[in-house]
Design an enzyme around this catalytic site. Structure first.
Site, PDB file in Angstrom:
ATOM      1  N   GLU A  25       0.198  13.287  -2.675  1.00 41.02           N
ATOM      2  CA  GLU A  25       1.608  13.518  -1.597  1.00 41.02           C
ATOM      3  C   GLU A  25       3.313  14.408  -1.922  1.00 41.02           C
ATOM      4  OE1 GLU A  25       1.174   9.686   2.107  1.00 41.02           O
ATOM      5  OE2 GLU A  25       2.785   9.117   0.174  1.00 41.02           O
ATOM      6  N   CYS A  43      10.539  17.295  -3.529  1.00 44.24           N
ATOM      7  CA  CYS A  43      10.176  15.933  -4.131  1.00 44.24           C
ATOM      8  C   CYS A  43       8.643  15.213  -4.692  1.00 44.24           C
ATOM      9  CB  CYS A  43       9.973  14.230  -3.600  1.00 44.24           C
ATOM     10  SG  CYS A  43       9.531  12.597  -4.157  1.00 44.24           S
ATOM     11  N   CYS A  67      -0.106   6.474 -10.693  1.00 44.73           N
ATOM     12  CA  CYS A  67       0.565   5.620 -12.175  1.00 44.73           C
ATOM     13  C   CYS A  67      -0.009   4.293 -12.721  1.00 44.73           C
ATOM     14  CB  CYS A  67       1.443   5.154 -11.026  1.00 44.73           C
ATOM     15  SG  CYS A  67       2.795   5.487 -12.347  1.00 44.73           S
ATOM     16  N   CYS A 109       5.554  -1.380 -11.290  1.00 43.98           N
ATOM     17  CA  CYS A 109       6.521  -1.664 -10.685  1.00 43.98           C
ATOM     18  C   CYS A 109       6.546  -2.871  -9.255  1.00 43.98           C
ATOM     19  CB  CYS A 109       7.803  -1.062 -10.365  1.00 43.98           C
ATOM     20  SG  CYS A 109       7.910   0.518 -12.268  1.00 43.98           S
ATOM     21  N   CYS A 152       7.125  -0.769  -5.414  1.00 46.13           N
ATOM     22  CA  CYS A 152       6.568   0.334  -5.355  1.00 46.13           C
ATOM     23  C   CYS A 152       5.585   0.199  -4.663  1.00 46.13           C
ATOM     24  CB  CYS A 152       7.164   1.132  -6.834  1.00 46.13           C
ATOM     25  SG  CYS A 152       6.251   2.736  -6.865  1.00 46.13           S
ATOM     26  N   CYS A 187      11.390   6.343  -0.541  1.00 43.81           N
ATOM     27  CA  CYS A 187      11.347   6.477  -1.796  1.00 43.81           C
ATOM     28  C   CYS A 187      10.251   5.361  -2.202  1.00 43.81           C
ATOM     29  CB  CYS A 187      12.488   6.292  -2.617  1.00 43.81           C
ATOM     30  SG  CYS A 187      13.212   7.446  -2.863  1.00 43.81           S
TER      31      CYS A 187
HETATM   32  N1  SAH Z   1       7.938   6.893 -11.907  1.00 45.19           N
HETATM   33  C1  SAH Z   1       9.545   7.808 -11.921  1.00 45.19           C
HETATM   34  C2  SAH Z   1       8.820   8.062 -10.873  1.00 45.19           C
HETATM   35  C3  SAH Z   1       8.638   8.178  -9.621  1.00 45.19           C
HETATM   36  S1  SAH Z   1      10.031   7.311  -7.898  1.00 45.19           S
HETATM   37  C4  SAH Z   1      10.669   6.502 -11.922  1.00 45.19           C
HETATM   38  O1  SAH Z   1       9.947   5.159 -11.950  1.00 45.19           O
HETATM   39  O2  SAH Z   1      11.109   6.993 -11.892  1.00 45.19           O
HETATM   40  C5  SAH Z   1      10.907   7.063  -7.901  1.00 45.19           C
HETATM   41  C6  SAH Z   1      12.057   6.320  -7.822  1.00 45.19           C
HETATM   42  O3  SAH Z   1      12.209   5.678  -6.371  1.00 45.19           O
HETATM   43  C7  SAH Z   1      12.827   5.726  -8.431  1.00 45.19           C
HETATM   44  O4  SAH Z   1      13.704   5.051  -8.851  1.00 45.19           O
HETATM   45  C8  SAH Z   1      11.781   4.259  -7.540  1.00 45.19           C
HETATM   46  O5  SAH Z   1      12.361   3.158  -8.383  1.00 45.19           O
HETATM   47  C9  SAH Z   1      11.724   4.656  -6.853  1.00 45.19           C
HETATM   48  N2  SAH Z   1      11.277   3.292  -5.777  1.00 45.19           N
HETATM   49  C10 SAH Z   1       9.534   2.747  -5.713  1.00 45.19           C
HETATM   50  N3  SAH Z   1       9.584   1.815  -5.047  1.00 45.19           N
HETATM   51  C11 SAH Z   1       9.935   2.400  -4.306  1.00 45.19           C
HETATM   52  C12 SAH Z   1      10.816   1.635  -2.944  1.00 45.19           C
HETATM   53  N4  SAH Z   1       9.179   0.811  -2.328  1.00 45.19           N
HETATM   54  N5  SAH Z   1      11.308   1.297  -2.023  1.00 45.19           N
HETATM   55  C13 SAH Z   1      12.915   2.463  -2.249  1.00 45.19           C
HETATM   56  N6  SAH Z   1      12.972   2.126  -3.935  1.00 45.19           N
HETATM   57  C14 SAH Z   1      11.819   3.163  -4.183  1.00 45.19           C
HETATM   58 FE1  SF4 Z   2       5.252   4.240 -11.175  1.00 43.25          FE
HETATM   59 FE2  SF4 Z   2       6.448   3.503  -9.091  1.00 43.25          FE
HETATM   60 FE3  SF4 Z   2       7.388   2.091 -11.166  1.00 43.25          FE
HETATM   61 FE4  SF4 Z   2       8.025   4.939 -10.874  1.00 43.25          FE
HETATM   62  S1  SF4 Z   2       8.046   2.770  -9.428  1.00 43.25           S
HETATM   63  S2  SF4 Z   2       6.707   4.323 -12.858  1.00 43.25           S
HETATM   64  S3  SF4 Z   2       5.181   5.469  -9.776  1.00 43.25           S
HETATM   65  S4  SF4 Z   2       4.737   1.947 -10.243  1.00 43.25           S
END
Ligand code: SAH
Ligand code: SF4
Length: 394
Positions: free
Chosen positions: A116, A129, A136, A140, A143, A370
């Site tokens: 996406e 973006c 991944c 996390c 996420c 995000c």
């Molecule tokens: N992998 C990288 C970049 C992708 S995530 C990273 O983790 O930084 C982009 C941003 O969105 C990151 O700060 C991540 O922590 C945040 N993010 C992920 N899931 C989210 C959610 N459900 N709500 C709000 N922010 C989220």
């Molecule tokens: Fe991967 Fe999502 Fe963690 Fe970013 S926030 S490192 S995309 S699992």
């Protein structure tokens, strides 16, 4: 999710031809890579540099996809290029447009995988973006992408191809005869905040961003590109030296105990190690400040004590703190912090002298905000129960 129905506009394109009979795709090749490719088809050594510049400009400044349109090259040479090369970008499978104007694209890359890409228009800029991986490896717990296993890294061509695809859709390639750089750019900023951890695909991300930053490439300033990492400490100095873009870090917690659960890479490189790498970044990259991303999770990381700890931890680092109200996704084990809580948190940070913008969720109605990204073809491999169990077990 908002209750109102999104304006969706699904454009199912016909599957396009894949690169024919082993032809090399020129999109994403570094300048040296392109030079080698041209030498290999017999381009005279003396002309190679000029040809690289010409072809590079056609592809990245004019958005041209066929060699025959490259009118400053001899006809015979154009035919030769056509026999050996293609100019291919990922194919758009569908596009959805949110009520707030955010556009979410699902694009298909080689192997039938999908990622996406999100375009966010704002009054003074337009941010794309971009994704760096399908899925991944990291998990996390807040996420959506983290519930999807890593399928593969994107190539440099697939990363820069996302930018070209968006420029196609925005209709912002200069018209013939129009000088490049004349109009304000609709796509003016790039954030590597889509699917995947960019620093686990370092070489391809670097090569793609070099094309994005090159004056004869996509031509965006390095200060308009932000790479977001969950904290791959050994790659942070390399990012400063080899890319030099702005850095954002998914910080999200103020104690190792909580960060271990939210951002499990913390077990490998903890808060102290991460902060040391971040402290060195602005000088190494000659950039002003680091963005600390902090997702606001109700009763998990959102107390005033957290805010005060955060300020203390980052003392001495030129920083901006981006508070992200948690975006829910189907099966997500957390809730968004209450608005008053977020404001109180922001206030403490602001009074300590840091900018603390609260990121307005964009494109929520189309799951483009995000952390909501996840390709539809790679449906949840983990159940809600599994995610909750992992979160608790931490
Ligand atoms: N992998 C990288 C970049 C992708 S995530 C990273 O983790 O930084 C982009 C941003 O969105 C990151 O700060 C991540 O922590 C945040 N993010 C992920 N899931 C989210 C959610 N459900 N709500 C709000 N922010 C989220
Ligand atoms: Fe991967 Fe999502 Fe963690 Fe970013 S926030 S490192 S995309 S699992």
């Amino acid at each position: 999710m908002t209750a109102s129905a999104p304006i969706t506009q699904d454009v199912l394109t016909m599957p396009r031809k894949l690169p024919e009979g082993g032809k090399t795709n020129l999109v994403g090749l570094t300048r040296d890579g392109l030079r080698d490719a041209l030498l290999a088809i017999g381009t005279p050594e003396k002309q190679a540099k000029m040809r690289v510049n010409q072809i590079w400009q056609w592809i990245y400044q004019w958005g041209v996809r066929d060699f025959d349109s490259m009118t400053n090259l001899a006809k015979g040479y154009r035919a030769q290029l056509d026999e050996n090369f293609v100019i291919e970008i990922p194919e758009v499978v569908s596009k959805q447009v949110s009520l707030d104007g955010t556009r979410k694209y699902l694009v298909r890359i080689a192997g039938g995988h999908e990622v996406e890409v999100v375009y966010i228009p704002e009054t003074d800029r337009g941010t794309l973006c971009v994704s760096s991986q399908v899925g991944c490896t990291l998990t996390c717990s807040f996420c959506h992408t983290g519930t999807q296993k890593l399928v593969r890294n994107l190539t440099a061509g697939e990363i820069v191809g996302q930018i070209m695809m968006a420029r196609d859709d925005l209709g912002e390639w200069p018209k013939p005869g129009e000088p490049a750089g004349e109009r304000p750019r609709l796509l003016s900023n790039i954030v590597l905040m889509g699917m995947g951890e960019p620093l686990y695909n370092f070489d391809n991300v670097r090569d793609a961003m070099k094309i994005a930053m090159d004056g004869e490439g996509i031509s965006l300033s390095r200060r308009r590109i932000t790479l977001s990492t969950s904290g791959v400490v050994p790659e942070i100095a390399k990012t400063a030296e080899e890319i030099g873009c702005l850095l954002a870090v998914s910080f999200h917690a103020t104690t190792d105990e909580v960060r271990d659960k939210l951002v499990p890479i913390n077990k490998k490189w903890n808060i102290k190690e991460l902060l040391e790498a971040l402290r060195a970044y602005p000088k190494l990259s000659n950039s002003e400040r680091i963005t600390f991303e902090y997702v606001m999770l109700k009763d998990v990381n959102d107390t005033d004590a957290d805010a005060r700890r955060l300020v203390k931890l980052i003392q001495g680092i030129p920083a901006k703190i981006n508070l992200i109200p948690f975006n829910e996704w189907p099966g997500s084990p957390y809730q968004r912090s209450d608005w008053e809580r977020i404001e109180s948190f922001a206030d403490i940070i602001y009074k300590a002298g840091y900018a603390s913008p609260i990121r307005t969720p964009r494109g929520e109605d189309i799951m483009a905000a995000c952390g909501q990204l996840k390709s539809a073809t790679e449906r949840a491999r983990k159940s809600r129960a599994q995610i909750e169990a992992e979160t608790k077990a931490g």
